[in-house]
Motif scaffolding. Structure first.
Motif, PDB file in Angstrom:
ATOM      1  N   PRO A  91     -13.076   2.006  -0.728  1.00 39.66           N
ATOM      2  CA  PRO A  91     -11.999   2.679  -1.460  1.00 39.66           C
ATOM      3  C   PRO A  91     -12.107   2.402  -2.961  1.00 39.66           C
ATOM      4  O   PRO A  91     -12.264   1.249  -3.379  1.00 39.66           O
ATOM      5  CB  PRO A  91     -10.734   2.053  -0.873  1.00 39.66           C
ATOM      6  N   MET A  92     -12.048   3.455  -3.766  1.00 46.06           N
ATOM      7  CA  MET A  92     -12.128   3.315  -5.212  1.00 46.06           C
ATOM      8  C   MET A  92     -11.129   4.265  -5.865  1.00 46.06           C
ATOM      9  O   MET A  92     -10.806   5.321  -5.314  1.00 46.06           O
ATOM     10  CB  MET A  92     -13.550   3.640  -5.711  1.00 46.06           C
ATOM     11  N   ALA A 148     -12.877   7.600   0.529  1.00 49.60           N
ATOM     12  CA  ALA A 148     -12.665   6.366   1.307  1.00 49.60           C
ATOM     13  C   ALA A 148     -11.249   5.823   1.109  1.00 49.60           C
ATOM     14  O   ALA A 148     -10.640   5.292   2.039  1.00 49.60           O
ATOM     15  CB  ALA A 148     -13.700   5.317   0.899  1.00 49.60           C
ATOM     16  N   ALA A 149     -10.720   5.962  -0.115  1.00 53.39           N
ATOM     17  CA  ALA A 149      -9.355   5.500  -0.387  1.00 53.39           C
ATOM     18  C   ALA A 149      -8.337   6.347   0.365  1.00 53.39           C
ATOM     19  O   ALA A 149      -7.337   5.832   0.891  1.00 53.39           O
ATOM     20  CB  ALA A 149      -9.079   5.542  -1.888  1.00 53.39           C
ATOM     21  N   LEU A 150      -8.567   7.652   0.428  1.00 48.12           N
ATOM     22  CA  LEU A 150      -7.645   8.532   1.158  1.00 48.12           C
ATOM     23  C   LEU A 150      -7.600   8.151   2.634  1.00 48.12           C
ATOM     24  O   LEU A 150      -6.527   8.079   3.242  1.00 48.12           O
ATOM     25  CB  LEU A 150      -8.103   9.996   1.019  1.00 48.12           C
ATOM     26  N   ILE A 151      -8.775   7.897   3.194  1.00 47.99           N
ATOM     27  CA  ILE A 151      -8.853   7.541   4.613  1.00 47.99           C
ATOM     28  C   ILE A 151      -8.216   6.174   4.864  1.00 47.99           C
ATOM     29  O   ILE A 151      -7.439   6.000   5.814  1.00 47.99           O
ATOM     30  CB  ILE A 151     -10.333   7.540   5.076  1.00 47.99           C
ATOM     31  N   HIS A 152      -8.515   5.200   4.012  1.00 54.75           N
ATOM     32  CA  HIS A 152      -8.047   3.834   4.231  1.00 54.75           C
ATOM     33  C   HIS A 152      -6.536   3.706   4.061  1.00 54.75           C
ATOM     34  O   HIS A 152      -5.869   3.042   4.878  1.00 54.75           O
ATOM     35  CB  HIS A 152      -8.750   2.879   3.275  1.00 54.75           C
ATOM     36  N   GLY A 195       2.708   1.427   6.167  1.00 57.78           N
ATOM     37  CA  GLY A 195       3.397   0.144   6.021  1.00 57.78           C
ATOM     38  C   GLY A 195       2.550  -1.067   6.314  1.00 57.78           C
ATOM     39  O   GLY A 195       2.986  -2.202   6.101  1.00 57.78           O
ATOM     40  N   GLU A 196       1.356  -0.852   6.870  1.00 54.71           N
ATOM     41  CA  GLU A 196       0.479  -1.998   7.161  1.00 54.71           C
ATOM     42  C   GLU A 196       0.016  -2.672   5.878  1.00 54.71           C
ATOM     43  O   GLU A 196      -0.218  -2.041   4.875  1.00 54.71           O
ATOM     44  CB  GLU A 196      -0.749  -1.511   7.966  1.00 54.71           C
TER      45      GLU A 196
END
Length: 211
Positions: free
Chosen positions: A140-141, A157-161, A210-211
């Motif tokens: 994620p970036m 990757a940030a959107l997915i994470h 919320g995680e």
């Protein structure tokens, strides 16, 4: 008028010309003439062309080309030769001092424009490489504005994470991915003035769920 640019091997590439034959352009780009032009730091004018052995060796006839006079003006950028600004006349021609000054000014402008364009193209290429590394990175970036630290771009990757859409991310601040109990200490850290360090500790992040 013709413009030639030297490559890293000092070979001349004709990038602009006004109706020169392919044979004549090959002559201008030949090793013997290109090396001579590369070492030429001052303009060279041939007011009346009668016989040019170098051209004859390449099967080039100036008169068949309709060229009776020529002028070669070096393109120089930051004291380095980068090419040649070449003029060819269909009649014998003696240039006046004012004409020479004007041509030299044009040559300087052309040299500057060529280098700036190369820098622009290099910047575009560098930007494209950065985008490739950024958007395709498996980690994620994101990019933040400063000093507000709003999100201005994120990778896939940030959107997915984190579970946010791109539109949601770009409306958020970095505070929005911090747990509530960490925000006060994060703001204190953010406002601290530090010198010669980029380490600000380890901070927890919060996903959309919320995680």
């Amino acid at each position: 008028v013709s413009v030639g640019i030297f490559d890293e091997n000092h070979q001349l590439e004709i990038v602009a010309d006004n109706g020169l034959s392919e044979l004549f352009k090959k002559y201008l780009q030949s090793n013997s003439l290109a090396n001579k032009l590369y070492k030429q730091t001052n303009y060279h004018i041939i007011s009346a062309i009668e016989f040019t052995p170098t051209a004859e060796q390449h099967g080039v006839d100036f008169f068949e080309e309709g060229i009776k006079a020529a002028g070669y003006f070096p393109l120089v950028y930051q004291q380095q030769p980068i090419g040649q600004f070449m003029l060819f006349f269909n009649n014998p021609r003696t240039l006046t001092g004012e004409e020479i000054q004007l041509i030299e000014t044009i040559a300087r402008t052309v040299a500057f424009a060529i280098k700036e364009k190369k820098y622009e193209l290099a910047l575009i290429a560098s930007t494209e490489k950065y985008k490739l590394l950024f958007y395709n990175n498996p980690m994620p970036m994101w990019m933040l504005s400063f000093p507000k630290r709003d999100f201005i771009d994120v990778n896939e990757a940030a959107l997915i994470h984190y579970g946010y859409s791109r539109e949601e991310f770009l409306k958020m601040n970095v505070i929005n991915i911090r747990p509530e109990e960490d925000i006060t200490s994060y703001n204190q850290m953010k406002n601290e003035v530090t010198v010669n360090t980029s380490y600000k500790g380890v901070w927890r992040h919060k996903k959309k769920n919320g995680e």
